[in-house]
Write an enzyme that holds these catalytic residues in place. Structure first.
Site, mmCIF file in Angstrom:
data_model
loop_
_atom_site.group_PDB
_atom_site.id
_atom_site.type_symbol
_atom_site.label_atom_id
_atom_site.label_comp_id
_atom_site.label_asym_id
_atom_site.label_seq_id
_atom_site.Cartn_x
_atom_site.Cartn_y
_atom_site.Cartn_z
ATOM 1 C CB ALA A 71 15.988 8.920 14.220
ATOM 2 C CB THR A 72 13.767 10.387 9.342
ATOM 3 O OG1 THR A 72 13.248 9.059 9.478
ATOM 4 C CG2 THR A 72 13.829 10.732 7.857
ATOM 5 C CD GLN A 180 14.197 0.627 17.077
ATOM 6 O OE1 GLN A 180 13.767 0.311 18.186
ATOM 7 N NE2 GLN A 180 13.414 1.135 16.142
ATOM 8 C CB SER A 200 13.880 8.879 17.306
ATOM 9 O OG SER A 200 12.574 9.318 17.015
ATOM 10 C CG HIS A 202 8.603 8.109 17.825
ATOM 11 N ND1 HIS A 202 7.966 7.095 17.154
ATOM 12 C CD2 HIS A 202 9.630 8.482 17.036
ATOM 13 C CE1 HIS A 202 8.569 6.873 16.002
ATOM 14 N NE2 HIS A 202 9.580 7.707 15.910
ATOM 15 C CB CYS A 326 10.050 3.874 7.740
ATOM 16 S SG CYS A 326 10.120 4.976 9.167
#
Length: 383
Positions: A71-72, A180, A200, A202, A326
């Site tokens: 996602a980053t 999320q 994302s 994970h 993060c």
């Protein structure tokens, strides 16, 4: 000692069913998904199937799925890609004050480089963005608005549909980090009017190191590539595809979509019991964020007069967090909680509990006992 993992918002355990789906690619299949021979075509077919599952998870089209390393990267592609491709006259960007660092830091970097003018949209004391706050700042010079679907620290939900409407009226792209929320609550980008969505692997019990930016045809046409090379992924993300990771992401998306309703209901009951028992056993317990509009798995709790880092250390082997993984190691208080109006002291006293698919009732019993003892110990040491 029994280990208890209550940090799903940082990273969720890999579902064994996802590992099973990945195993053939990891152990037997070979070939580059861009190759035209039969080995490559098999890999490409597996990737295409994953696109369908990822798109379905967020209400997008398979052709609009751009696979990334997480996602980053997806957030970077949305923001930086929009700026790189921007037409004259649209030189401003709006992001909320409670975004993940991969949005907030990227936006600030773009502004520091003089590539865009940045305005930060404030949040209510409950932790969410009012559409009216976006309306006050938006105008014809705004290129992109980025507001997350659900906050990773508090679990508080943002009204994506209302924000999307304001962005659409101004002709701006609306990017929503749904990392999320995807798989926990309904999210349909088409129905909501969202242009770009980040997810994302994970965070939904899939593998790490893989994610996606899902966009409408119109939105993806307004992005430029950030990673250059062979022109993979509609020319927006070059690099040989991580087929095993993508297959895992697809399997995780399929499982999350199919089990979302029952899983969220079960986890929500456990989360509510966790909070209720902590409030019953300890004085000075406060929930951060509006509890009526949040993810079913998340609780951000302030323990008055108890430093959160010390509480966490005394809770081991129960795993919780002080906020986004993060930003771990930062000596500054949570930017999210401060943006909501909490004092620095209150922010430093706040712990995040995030539950998930493999959280059991006995885990809650252990966590409550551990947290209560840890808070009492820390308070006694500083009294």
């Amino acid at each position: 000692m029994t280990e208890v993992y209550l940090d799903y918002n940082a990273s969720a355990p890999l579902d064994p069913r996802v590992l099973e789906a990945m195993a053939p690619v990891l152990s037997g299949e070979v070939g580059n998904a861009s190759s035209v021979h039969r080995f490559g075509r098999r890999q490409a077919a597996a990737v295409d199937e994953a696109r369908e599952h990822v798109a379905a998870l967020v209400g997008g089209r398979p052709g609009g799925v751009v696979f990334t390393a997480g996602a980053t990267e997806a957030n970077n592609l949305a923001l930086r890609g929009a700026v790189e491709a921007a037409s004259e006259g649209r030189q401003r960007m709006l992001v909320s004050a409670v975004e993940h660092a991969s949005v907030g830091s990227t936006a600030r970097w773009l502004a520091d480089c003089g590539l865009v003018k940045l305005d930060v949209v404030g949040v209510t004391a409950g932790g969410f963005v009012e559409p009216g706050a976006v309306e006050e700042l938006i105008g014809p010079d705004v290129l992109l608005v980025s507001v997350m679907a659900a906050n990773s620290e508090t679990g508080v939900l943002n009204p994506a549909d209302g924000i999307a409407e304001r962005a659409r009226e101004a002709g701006a792209l609306f990017h929503c980090d749904a990392t999320q929320m995807a798989g926990r609550l309904p999210f349909d980008m088409e129905a909501l009017g969202v242009d770009l969505v980040s997810v994302s692997g994970h965070k939904i019990c899939g593998p790490g190191g893989v994610g996606a930016l899902v966009g409408t045809r119109h939105a993806l046409a307004r992005l430029a590539a950030v990673i250059h090379g062979g022109g993979h992924e509609r020319g927006l993300r070059s690099g040989s595809l991580n087929v095993a990771g993508i297959v895992g992401l697809g399997a995780a998306a399929r499982i999350a979509a199919g089990e979302r309703v029952s899983e969220s209901a079960r986890v929500g009951v456990l989360r509510d019991r966790l909070v209720a028992e902590l409030e019953a056993q300890l004085p000075g317990v406060q929930q951060n964020g509006d509890p009526s509009r949040r993810l079913p798995n998340t609780a951000s709790i302030r323990f008055e007069d108890a430093d959160a880092e010390a509480v966490m250390a005394n809770m081991d082997p129960v795993a919780v967090s002080t906020g986004s993984a993060c930003s771990a190691g930062s000596i500054e208080p949570s930017e999210v909680l401060v943006a909501m109006g909490l004092s620095r002291e209150a922010a430093f006293e706040s712990v995040r509990f995030s539950l998930g698919r493999f959280t059991a009732a006995e885990d809650i019993d252990i966590a409550v006992e551990s947290a209560a003892a840890a808070v009492e110990r820390v308070r006694a040491m500083t009294a």
